[in-house]
Scaffold this active site. Structure first.
Site, short mmCIF file in Angstrom:
data_model
loop_
_atom_site.label_atom_id
_atom_site.label_comp_id
_atom_site.label_asym_id
_atom_site.label_seq_id
_atom_site.Cartn_x
_atom_site.Cartn_y
_atom_site.Cartn_z
N PRO A 91 0.81 -1.22 0.00
CA PRO A 91 0.00 0.00 0.00
C PRO A 91 0.85 1.27 0.00
CG PRO A 91 -0.74 -1.52 1.72
CD PRO A 91 0.56 -2.06 1.17
N GLU A 118 1.76 -8.53 8.31
CA GLU A 118 1.89 -7.07 8.45
C GLU A 118 2.80 -6.47 7.37
OE1 GLU A 118 0.21 -4.97 10.37
OE2 GLU A 118 -0.88 -6.77 10.94
N ARG A 156 -3.18 -8.47 -21.58
CA ARG A 156 -4.17 -8.07 -22.59
C ARG A 156 -3.62 -7.02 -23.56
NH1 ARG A 156 -7.66 -4.16 -21.86
NH2 ARG A 156 -9.48 -5.39 -22.46
N ASP A 171 -10.16 1.29 -25.02
CA ASP A 171 -10.47 1.22 -23.59
C ASP A 171 -10.16 2.55 -22.88
OD1 ASP A 171 -11.33 -1.40 -23.57
OD2 ASP A 171 -9.34 -2.22 -23.18
C1 LIG Z 1 -2.17 -6.89 5.28
S1 LIG Z 1 -1.11 -6.25 4.06
C2 LIG Z 1 0.05 -5.32 4.99
C3 LIG Z 1 -0.36 -3.91 5.15
C4 LIG Z 1 0.67 -3.05 5.82
N1 LIG Z 1 0.80 -3.35 7.21
C5 LIG Z 1 0.25 -1.59 5.67
O1 LIG Z 1 -0.57 -1.14 6.47
O2 LIG Z 1 0.71 -0.90 4.73
C6 LIG Z 1 -0.22 -7.66 3.49
C7 LIG Z 1 0.35 -7.54 2.10
O3 LIG Z 1 -0.70 -7.34 1.17
C8 LIG Z 1 -0.21 -6.63 0.06
N2 LIG Z 1 -1.05 -5.46 -0.14
C9 LIG Z 1 -1.99 -4.98 0.71
N3 LIG Z 1 -2.60 -3.90 0.22
C10 LIG Z 1 -2.05 -3.66 -0.99
C11 LIG Z 1 -2.26 -2.67 -1.99
N4 LIG Z 1 -3.14 -1.69 -1.82
N5 LIG Z 1 -1.53 -2.75 -3.11
C12 LIG Z 1 -0.61 -3.71 -3.29
N6 LIG Z 1 -0.37 -4.69 -2.38
C13 LIG Z 1 -1.07 -4.66 -1.23
C14 LIG Z 1 1.23 -6.26 0.35
O4 LIG Z 1 2.09 -7.16 -0.32
C15 LIG Z 1 1.30 -6.42 1.84
O5 LIG Z 1 2.61 -6.73 2.30
#
Ligand SMILES: C[S@@+](CC[C@H](N)C(=O)[O-])C[C@H]1O[C@@H](n2cnc3c(N)ncnc32)[C@H](O)[C@@H]1O
Length: 254
Positions: A91, A118, A156, A171
């Site tokens: 994120p 996490e 795609r 698109d």
């Molecule tokens: C539960 S999340 C961890 C979130 C992290 N503690 C934070 O608050 O930023 C677990 C994993 O999901 C993936 N993930 C979660 N949200 C994402 C997003 N918006 N975009 C890309 N990957 C995401 C990432 O690889 C992350 O390490």
């Protein structure tokens, strides 16, 4: 182009790679996708890949060591091939958009790391990750869905993958249509639920149909993504007819 995926859930990728039109890209290895099970690179009887966070707090953190060993194995497997960046889905990363997908679709690929829990030990990120990519301002349970989103969008765009070669050019966000959003689509029957198909689409008049579609794109983009209208305007992509439509009551109807 080759994408290696570092994941704790490699089995999620098999049904994804076998479905829909994009299957052609994966089966034909236009987009060569290779999931790697991170647990295979863990040590000890329990094959641990995570541990509690230093400093306390909720959840678990993915350990750097299994990730580094997996990365080493991928690099050994791909030795002699083009160097590819290591991408971590997170994120906190840069938001994925059409321009980035176009760049990936013309690249040699990447090594995609899917986080869980996490997140992953910062020392692995500092030492090995070249870029972080986010799917949007929300939190997933893992990076696998983000990896699939990137792979699908890239597949795609590969030549010969879609049934109609030009269809992705029509698109949303495509530079071929000045980065505007897509227009509405209709199919048979001509009358459904008391609503008729817009008469322009039934006219058989090509120029009229294209003008209608352009105006619909302008209208929906002005209402929902005015930033994209501004970008098209700044790039000199809006014609006098486009500007006149946007200034008219019809251009502001939505
Ligand atoms: C539960 S999340 C961890 C979130 C992290 N503690 C934070 O608050 O930023 C677990 C994993 O999901 C993936 N993930 C979660 N949200 C994402 C997003 N918006 N975009 C890309 N990957 C995401 C990432 O690889 C992350 O390490």
């Amino acid at each position: 182009m080759r994408f290696d995926i570092v994941t704790l859930f490699p089995e999620l990728f098999a049904p994804f790679l076998a479905a829909g039109v994009t299957r052609r890209a994966y089966e034909g290895r236009l987009v060569d996708v290779r999931p790697w099970n991170l647990r295979d690179f863990a040590e000890g009887n329990y094959r641990r890949v995570d541990d509690r966070p230093f400093g306390g707090g909720p959840g678990m953190v993915m350990m750097a060591q299994p990730l580094a060993r997996c990365l080493e194995a991928i690099r050994a497997d791909a030795s002699g091939e083009a160097q590819r960046p290591v991408v971590l889905f997170s994120p906190v990363g840069e938001r994925l958009d059409h321009a980035a997908v176009e760049r990936w679709s013309a690249s040699a690929g990447a090594i995609l790391v899917c986080g869980r829990y996490e997140g992953i030990d910062q020392r692995f990120i500092d030492k090995h990750v070249d870029m972080q990519v986010s799917l949007g301002d929300f939190v997933l349970s893992g990076g696998e869905i983000a990896a699939m989103a990137l792979l699908d969008a890239v597949a795609r765009l590969q030549p010969g993958v879609l049934n109609d070669a030009g269809s992705h050019a029509a698109d949303s966000f495509n530079p071929a249509l000045d980065g505007l959003l897509d227009c509405p689509h209709y199919t048979r029957p001509e009358e459904w639920g008391g609503s008729a198909v817009p008469p322009q689409l039934l006219s058989g008049h090509h120029a009229q149909i294209e003008r209608w579609r352009r105006e619909q794109r302008l209208q929906v983009t002005a209402a929902r993504r005015p930033d994209l209208i501004e970008a098209a305007r700044a790039a000199g992509r809006l014609t006098k007819a486009d500007e006149a439509f946007l200034a008219s009551p019809a251009g502001k109807r939505l």
